[in-house]
Scaffold this motif. Structure first.
Motif, PDB file in Angstrom:
ATOM      1  N   SER A  68       0.600  -1.358  -0.355  1.00  0.00           N
ATOM      2  CA  SER A  68      -0.089  -0.233  -0.212  1.00  0.00           C
ATOM      3  C   SER A  68       0.668   1.153   0.239  1.00  0.00           C
ATOM      4  N   LYS A  69       2.052   1.332   0.273  1.00  0.00           N
ATOM      5  CA  LYS A  69       3.329   2.424   0.445  1.00  0.00           C
ATOM      6  C   LYS A  69       3.556   2.629  -0.545  1.00  0.00           C
ATOM      7  N   GLU A  70       3.436   1.730  -1.226  1.00  0.00           N
ATOM      8  CA  GLU A  70       4.171   1.707  -3.092  1.00  0.00           C
ATOM      9  C   GLU A  70       5.704   1.536  -2.907  1.00  0.00           C
ATOM     10  N   ILE A  71       6.470   0.525  -2.326  1.00  0.00           N
ATOM     11  CA  ILE A  71       8.098   0.789  -2.174  1.00  0.00           C
ATOM     12  C   ILE A  71       8.786   0.395  -3.193  1.00  0.00           C
ATOM     13  N   ASP A  72       9.952   0.639  -3.645  1.00  0.00           N
ATOM     14  CA  ASP A  72      11.027   0.451  -4.527  1.00  0.00           C
ATOM     15  C   ASP A  72      11.187  -1.227  -4.203  1.00  0.00           C
ATOM     16  N   ALA A  73      10.890  -1.511  -3.449  1.00  0.00           N
ATOM     17  CA  ALA A  73      12.310  -2.660  -3.209  1.00  0.00           C
ATOM     18  C   ALA A  73      11.707  -3.257  -1.124  1.00  0.00           C
ATOM     19  N   PHE A  74      12.219  -4.254  -1.478  1.00  0.00           N
ATOM     20  CA  PHE A  74      11.488  -4.629   0.306  1.00  0.00           C
ATOM     21  C   PHE A  74      13.292  -5.503   0.362  1.00  0.00           C
ATOM     22  N   ILE A  75      13.512  -5.162   1.834  1.00  0.00           N
ATOM     23  CA  ILE A  75      14.512  -5.836   2.943  1.00  0.00           C
ATOM     24  C   ILE A  75      14.173  -7.293   3.636  1.00  0.00           C
ATOM     25  N   CYS A  76      14.618  -7.825   3.546  1.00  0.00           N
ATOM     26  CA  CYS A  76      13.630  -9.234   4.772  1.00  0.00           C
ATOM     27  C   CYS A  76      15.408  -9.420   5.570  1.00  0.00           C
ATOM     28  N   LEU A  77      15.753  -9.179   6.516  1.00  0.00           N
ATOM     29  CA  LEU A  77      16.262  -8.730   7.271  1.00  0.00           C
ATOM     30  C   LEU A  77      15.582 -10.365   8.218  1.00  0.00           C
ATOM     31  N   SER A  78      17.350 -11.399   8.553  1.00  0.00           N
ATOM     32  CA  SER A  78      16.619 -13.133   8.794  1.00  0.00           C
ATOM     33  C   SER A  78      17.388 -12.549  10.258  1.00  0.00           C
ATOM     34  N   GLY A  79      16.163 -12.148  11.003  1.00  0.00           N
ATOM     35  CA  GLY A  79      16.072 -12.268  12.542  1.00  0.00           C
ATOM     36  C   GLY A  79      17.205 -12.814  12.693  1.00  0.00           C
ATOM     37  N   THR A  80      15.769 -13.869  12.833  1.00  0.00           N
ATOM     38  CA  THR A  80      16.490 -15.919  13.067  1.00  0.00           C
ATOM     39  C   THR A  80      16.242 -16.527  11.803  1.00  0.00           C
ATOM     40  N   PHE A  81      16.965 -17.722  11.719  1.00  0.00           N
ATOM     41  CA  PHE A  81      16.544 -18.514  10.896  1.00  0.00           C
ATOM     42  C   PHE A  81      14.802 -18.308  11.754  1.00  0.00           C
ATOM     43  N   ALA A  82      14.046 -18.869   9.816  1.00  0.00           N
ATOM     44  CA  ALA A  82      12.687 -18.784  10.057  1.00  0.00           C
ATOM     45  C   ALA A  82      11.759 -19.360   8.632  1.00  0.00           C
ATOM     46  N   LEU A  83      10.381 -19.425   9.594  1.00  0.00           N
ATOM     47  CA  LEU A  83       9.151 -20.145   8.417  1.00  0.00           C
ATOM     48  C   LEU A  83       9.936 -19.689   6.835  1.00  0.00           C
ATOM     49  N   GLY A  84      10.080 -20.576   5.932  1.00  0.00           N
ATOM     50  CA  GLY A  84      10.197 -21.155   4.617  1.00  0.00           C
ATOM     51  C   GLY A  84       9.185 -20.227   3.939  1.00  0.00           C
ATOM     52  N   HIS A  85       8.386 -20.236   4.714  1.00  0.00           N
ATOM     53  CA  HIS A  85       6.569 -19.120   4.001  1.00  0.00           C
ATOM     54  C   HIS A  85       6.374 -17.909   3.716  1.00  0.00           C
ATOM     55  N   LEU A  86       7.876 -17.180   4.812  1.00  0.00           N
ATOM     56  CA  LEU A  86       7.317 -16.297   5.301  1.00  0.00           C
ATOM     57  C   LEU A  86       8.466 -15.221   3.778  1.00  0.00           C
ATOM     58  N   ILE A  87       9.120 -15.469   3.552  1.00  0.00           N
ATOM     59  CA  ILE A  87       9.714 -14.564   2.169  1.00  0.00           C
ATOM     60  C   ILE A  87       8.676 -15.043   1.250  1.00  0.00           C
ATOM     61  N   LEU A  88       7.979 -16.365   1.013  1.00  0.00           N
ATOM     62  CA  LEU A  88       7.128 -16.072  -0.576  1.00  0.00           C
ATOM     63  C   LEU A  88       6.125 -15.748  -0.145  1.00  0.00           C
ATOM     64  N   GLU A  89       5.565 -15.335   1.075  1.00  0.00           N
ATOM     65  CA  GLU A  89       4.514 -14.523   1.243  1.00  0.00           C
ATOM     66  C   GLU A  89       4.768 -13.122   0.945  1.00  0.00           C
ATOM     67  N   PHE A  90       5.740 -12.785   1.139  1.00  0.00           N
ATOM     68  CA  PHE A  90       6.055 -11.210   1.430  1.00  0.00           C
ATOM     69  C   PHE A  90       6.179 -10.923  -0.264  1.00  0.00           C
TER      70      PHE A  90
END
Length: 442
Positions: free
Chosen positions: A66-88
């Protein structure tokens, strides 16, 4: 350094409660204040809470979209579910930076973050899903982050650019042609066409022409040109300036010969030299991709890009001359030779700028098209002092790879004969940009 292109970037920190997610959140907060806020010309859209569950990712992704971003940073704070990046990615469809954290000191023998393994999982999932416009970094050093952000600036500059071609490409320069809709598909750029007569007929104020005339007299030795030529340079400089403002042009590529001198009375070189010194991007000979190469340099903070031919080579002394007929920005003068205007070009009608350009570290780039592929030629070099011995604008340069090697790269890859040149090291963002676009890097 010039001001970089403004972009909007989303960032979220993903985690899993089986690891030290509280430490990850503390690091995320620290990065926001100690790192992100130090980077200029970025509007950050931050997801404040950790993204842990699938529903968290879905909600966060729609907010970022909704904010019309140009790019996305996914910071892996820890290991996480594989779904999350795919949902983004499902929602955003934007270039992704996978950012991993250095591992924290072990606590009782248990790995606390496992962040790098999280990057591995996310990269593999994206790649095998056919999503390959991602980049990965590890650690909190800003250099790699800023190089990626600069690559995004290039992409965003193209998306928002209004590029015009005035006239057409120069006669016989078939190698400068582009497939306009394929270029749109690749970069988002749409080309608008204007006739030379539209520039010639552009209405301007006499007061503005006079201001330009006084500027020309102050900038250049004008002893080699006539009063009429001075008047025409002032008039054309004013018309070009007004034309770009009226049509809201980010850059323009101009068919500067063979008709220009005959129809207007002078060639446009001197006028272009003045306007480019003021930050406008104007490419010779209808070269659209040269103008885009110059725009890309400008987007990442390089000052006054200039267009040059890889003109002369000396294999024995291992240098080349980066020359053009007299169009480089006049502020790049070496301040030693006489900076002058001359009528040698176009059968004596001229008028070109004549000067040696200042020495220093340089970067070359050329975005180029061949059937079925886009490529980027990249090269660092060093401009070295020389005496003023030629007409036109020029720089003597050496290259770490050697002049013969560079010439072979240009010739045997069929690269067009115009290069965007800037002072400083501006290579890495182009390399990342090429990787994100799946373009060949030369």
């Amino acid at each position: 350094m010039a001001q970089k292109h403004q972009i909007k970037v989303g960032i979220a920190c993903i985690a899993r409660k089986t690891f030290d997610f509280k430490a990850a959140l503390d690091i995320f907060h620290s990065i926001q204040t100690s790192k992100l806020q130090k980077i200029s010309n970025i509007e950050w859209v931050i997801i404040p809470n950790l993204v842990i569950e699938i529903q968290d990712a879905q909600i966060a992704a729609h907010h970022l979209a909704s904010k019309e971003i140009d790019a996305f940073i996914c910071l892996s704070g820890t290991f996480a579910l594989g779904h999350l990046i795919l949902e983004f990615n499902k929602v955003l469809k934007k270039p992704i930076l996978l950012w991993g954290l250095d591992e924290l000191p072990y606590n009782g023998g248990k790995i606390r973050l496992n962040s790098v393994c999280g990057i591995n999982l996310n990269a593999s999932n994206l790649y095998k899903a056919g999503v390959k416009d991602f980049h990965a970094i590890v650690g909190e050093e800003l250099v790699e982050l800023e190089n990626w952000l600069d690559a995004i600036r290039i992409m965003a500059a193209f998306q928002t650019a209004h590029i015009g071609i005035i006239g057409y490409r120069a006669q016989g320069f078939f190698n400068l042609d582009v497939d306009e809709l394929d270029l749109y598909n690749q970069t988002g750029v749409l080309i608008d066409h204007y006739e030379l007569s539209q520039v010639f007929q552009m209405p301007v104020e006499d007061s503005e022409i006079n201001i330009r005339k006084q500027q020309i007299i102050k900038l250049f030795d004008i002893s080699q040109i006539s009063e009429d030529q001075i008047e025409k340079v002032a008039l054309l400089t004013t018309k070009f300036d007004q034309f770009m403002k009226t049509n809201n042009l980010t850059t323009c590529a101009i068919r500067c010969w063979p008709e220009f001198a005959g129809s207007f009375g002078i060639s446009p070189c001197a006028a272009m030299s003045i306007l480019q010194s003021e930050g406008k991007i104007m490419a010779c000979e209808g070269d659209i991709l040269a103008s885009m190469s110059m725009l890309a340099h400008q987007a990442i903070g390089a000052e006054t890009p200039f267009l040059a031919d890889f003109s002369q080579v000396n294999f024995k002394e291992d240098f080349a001359l980066l020359w053009h007929c007299g169009v480089a920005p006049c502020n790049l003068w070496d301040e030693k030779c006489t900076r002058s205007l001359d009528g040698y070009f176009a059968g004596g009608k001229g008028v070109t700028a004549d000067f040696v350009m200042r020495p220093g570290e340089i970067s070359l780039a050329r975005i180029d098209y061949a059937p079925g592929e886009y490529r980027i030629l990249l090269q660092k070099g060093l401009g070295i002092p020389m005496k003023k011995e030629l007409k036109g604008t020029y720089l003597k340069a050496t290259f770490s790879s050697g002049v013969r090697t560079l010439m072979d790269k240009i010739v045997y890859n069929g690269i067009a004969h115009h290069l965007s040149v800037v002072y400083g090291d501006y290579i890495k963002p182009f390399e990342i940009f090429a990787k994100l676009k799946h373009w060949k890097k030369i």
